[in-house]
Design a protein around this motif. Structure first.
Motif, PDB file in Angstrom:
ATOM      1  N   LEU A 191       0.827  -1.203   0.000  1.00 18.21           N
ATOM      2  CA  LEU A 191       0.000   0.000   0.000  1.00 18.21           C
ATOM      3  C   LEU A 191       0.865   1.258   0.000  1.00 18.21           C
ATOM      4  O   LEU A 191       0.641   2.184  -0.797  1.00 18.21           O
ATOM      5  N   LEU A 192       1.843   1.312   0.893  1.00 18.40           N
ATOM      6  CA  LEU A 192       2.650   2.524   1.036  1.00 18.40           C
ATOM      7  C   LEU A 192       3.500   2.789  -0.202  1.00 18.40           C
ATOM      8  O   LEU A 192       3.614   3.937  -0.655  1.00 18.40           O
ATOM      9  N   LEU A 193       4.101   1.753  -0.765  1.00 20.98           N
ATOM     10  CA  LEU A 193       4.920   1.933  -1.967  1.00 20.98           C
ATOM     11  C   LEU A 193       4.058   2.373  -3.144  1.00 20.98           C
ATOM     12  O   LEU A 193       4.437   3.278  -3.902  1.00 20.98           O
ATOM     13  N   SER A 194       2.883   1.767  -3.292  1.00 22.62           N
ATOM     14  CA  SER A 194       1.981   2.146  -4.384  1.00 22.62           C
ATOM     15  C   SER A 194       1.517   3.592  -4.225  1.00 22.62           C
ATOM     16  O   SER A 194       1.454   4.351  -5.207  1.00 22.62           O
ATOM     17  N   MET A 195       1.196   3.984  -3.001  1.00 24.43           N
ATOM     18  CA  MET A 195       0.749   5.355  -2.746  1.00 24.43           C
ATOM     19  C   MET A 195       1.853   6.358  -3.052  1.00 24.43           C
ATOM     20  O   MET A 195       1.618   7.382  -3.708  1.00 24.43           O
ATOM     21  N   PHE A 196       3.064   6.055  -2.597  1.00 28.14           N
ATOM     22  CA  PHE A 196       4.194   6.953  -2.846  1.00 28.14           C
ATOM     23  C   PHE A 196       4.438   7.114  -4.345  1.00 28.14           C
ATOM     24  O   PHE A 196       4.575   8.244  -4.848  1.00 28.14           O
ATOM     25  N   LEU A 197       4.492   6.002  -5.087  1.00 28.72           N
ATOM     26  CA  LEU A 197       4.763   6.065  -6.521  1.00 28.72           C
ATOM     27  C   LEU A 197       3.646   6.790  -7.265  1.00 28.72           C
ATOM     28  O   LEU A 197       3.910   7.603  -8.160  1.00 28.72           O
ATOM     29  N   LEU A 198       2.398   6.505  -6.910  1.00 27.38           N
ATOM     30  CA  LEU A 198       1.275   7.131  -7.606  1.00 27.38           C
ATOM     31  C   LEU A 198       1.290   8.639  -7.407  1.00 27.38           C
ATOM     32  O   LEU A 198       1.134   9.407  -8.368  1.00 27.38           O
ATOM     33  N   LEU A 200       2.811  10.304   6.518  1.00 27.36           N
ATOM     34  CA  LEU A 200       1.658  10.537   7.384  1.00 27.36           C
ATOM     35  C   LEU A 200       0.680   9.369   7.318  1.00 27.36           C
ATOM     36  O   LEU A 200       0.078   8.994   8.325  1.00 27.36           O
ATOM     37  N   ALA A 201       0.526   8.786   6.127  1.00 32.02           N
ATOM     38  CA  ALA A 201      -0.345   7.617   5.996  1.00 32.02           C
ATOM     39  C   ALA A 201       0.165   6.478   6.873  1.00 32.02           C
ATOM     40  O   ALA A 201      -0.614   5.808   7.571  1.00 32.02           O
ATOM     41  N   ALA A 202       1.488   6.255   6.860  1.00 28.30           N
ATOM     42  CA  ALA A 202       2.073   5.205   7.704  1.00 28.30           C
ATOM     43  C   ALA A 202       1.863   5.520   9.184  1.00 28.30           C
ATOM     44  O   ALA A 202       1.572   4.624   9.988  1.00 28.30           O
TER      45      ALA A 202
END
Length: 264
Positions: free
Chosen positions: A97-104, A251-253
C-alpha cells in the motif's frame, strides 16, 4: 503577485495566470462533466505506476538489473524511511500500500513538468482528498479492530491527568484526530501542487510574453529573467513533488500505525 503587469513600451497588458489554469471542460462535446483532463491524467498515472511496478518486480532476478534495481531502491527507501519508523514489525505487511501510494502521488506530481501534459493531478483537491479519506477510514477500522470499538477512542486520551483538564483536552484531541488530521493530510499535498503550478505558469508566461509575444528592448531582460526563473523553479518544484509524495505517505504510515497500536 500583482494582478497585472503593464508594458510601458507598447501599451499591451500582461495578465498573470490564475485559477483558470485548473478549469477544464469535458474531454469531448456532450461528454460527462467529470470526464476532464485531470481525470484522464489520474488514470494515466495509475497505468504508469502499475507499469513501473510490473517492469521492476514481475520477474525478479537474484542479481537485480535495470528496472529491478530502480524498483528495489524505491522499495528500500519507502521501507526504511516511511514504513519501519512508524509500523515497526508490521512494516512489510503494509509495504504494498505505502509503496503504491508513494509512486502514484509522485507520478501525479511529476506530470506538472512533463511536456504536453504539464499538469499536476494532485492540484485538484478531489484526488488528494480521496486518498486522505481512504487512509482516514482505514485508520479508524484498524483502531476499532485491534484496540476495540470503545477502547480505540479512549486510548486517544492520556490517562492520569486531573479531571478538569479532560474538559478541554478531549474535544481538542478528537477534533485534531478526526477532523484536522485528514483535512491537513489532503490540503498539504493539494496546496503545494496548486501553488507550484501557478508559479511555474507565471514565470513561463513572463518569458513567453516579453521575448516572443510582445518583445521590446526594455522587456527583454524581464523575459530572460522569466526563462531563468522557470528553469530554477522547475528544478525546485521537482524536489517539492518528491517531498510531498514522501510526506503524504509518511503521514499515511503514521495514521495506520496509530490504528494498529494505541498512542498512549
Amino acid at each position: 503577485m500583482s494582478t497585472a503587469v503593464v508594458l510601458a513600451s507598447s501599451g499591451g497588458e500582461f495578465t498573470p495566470p490564475g485559477a483558470e489554469l485548473f478549469d477544464f471542460p469535458p474531454l469531448f462535446a456532450g461528454g460527462p462533466e467529470w470526464l476532464t483532463k485531470p481525470v484522464l491524467m489520474a488514470l494515466l498515472g495509475v497505468v504508469v505506476t502499475c507499469a513501473l511496478a510490473w517492469s521492476a518486480f514481475a520477474k525478479p532476478k537474484l542479481v537485480p538489473r535495470g528496472m529491478q534495481n530502480v524498483g528495489e531502491m524505491g522499495y528500500i527507501f519507502v521501507r526504511d524511511q516511511v514504513a519501519r519508523p512508524f509500523l515497526g514489525k508490521d512494516a512489510e505487511r503494509w509495504m504494498p500500500l505505502l509503496l503504491s501510494m508513494f509512486l502514484l502521488i509522485w507520478v501525479w506530481n511529476i506530470f506538472a513538468v512533463v511536456p504536453i501534459i504539464q499538469f499536476p493531478v494532485a492540484s485538484h483537491i478531489a484526488f488528494p482528498a480521496v486518498l486522505a479519506l481512504s487512509v482516514y477510514f482505514l485508520k479508524i477500522y484498524l483502531g476499532m479492530k485491534h484496540q476495540g470499538p470503545v477502547k480505540y477512542f479512549t486510548n486517544l486520551i492520556p490517562p492520569g491527568l486531573p479531571k478538569p483538564i479532560y474538559v478541554l483536552l478531549v474535544p481538542i484531541e478528537y477534533l485534531s484526530t478526526f477532523v484536522l488530521a485528514p483535512f491537513t493530510h489532503a490540503v498539504r499535498l493539494f496546496a503545494n501542487m496548486f501553488a507550484g503550478h501557478i508559479i511555474l505558469a507565471f514565470f513561463s508566461l513572463v518569458g513567453y510574453w516579453f521575448l516572443i509575444e510582445n518583445p521590446t528592448l526594455l522587456g527583454a531582460p524581464v523575459g530572460v529573467l522569466g526563462v531563468v526563473m522557470t528553469i530554477l523553479m522547475t528544478a525546485f518544484e521537482m524536489f517539492i513533488q518528491f517531498l510531498q509524495a514522501f510526506l503524504f505517505t509518511m503521514l499515511a504510515a503514521m495514521y495506520i500505525g496509530s490504528g494498529l497500536h494505541a498512542d498512549h
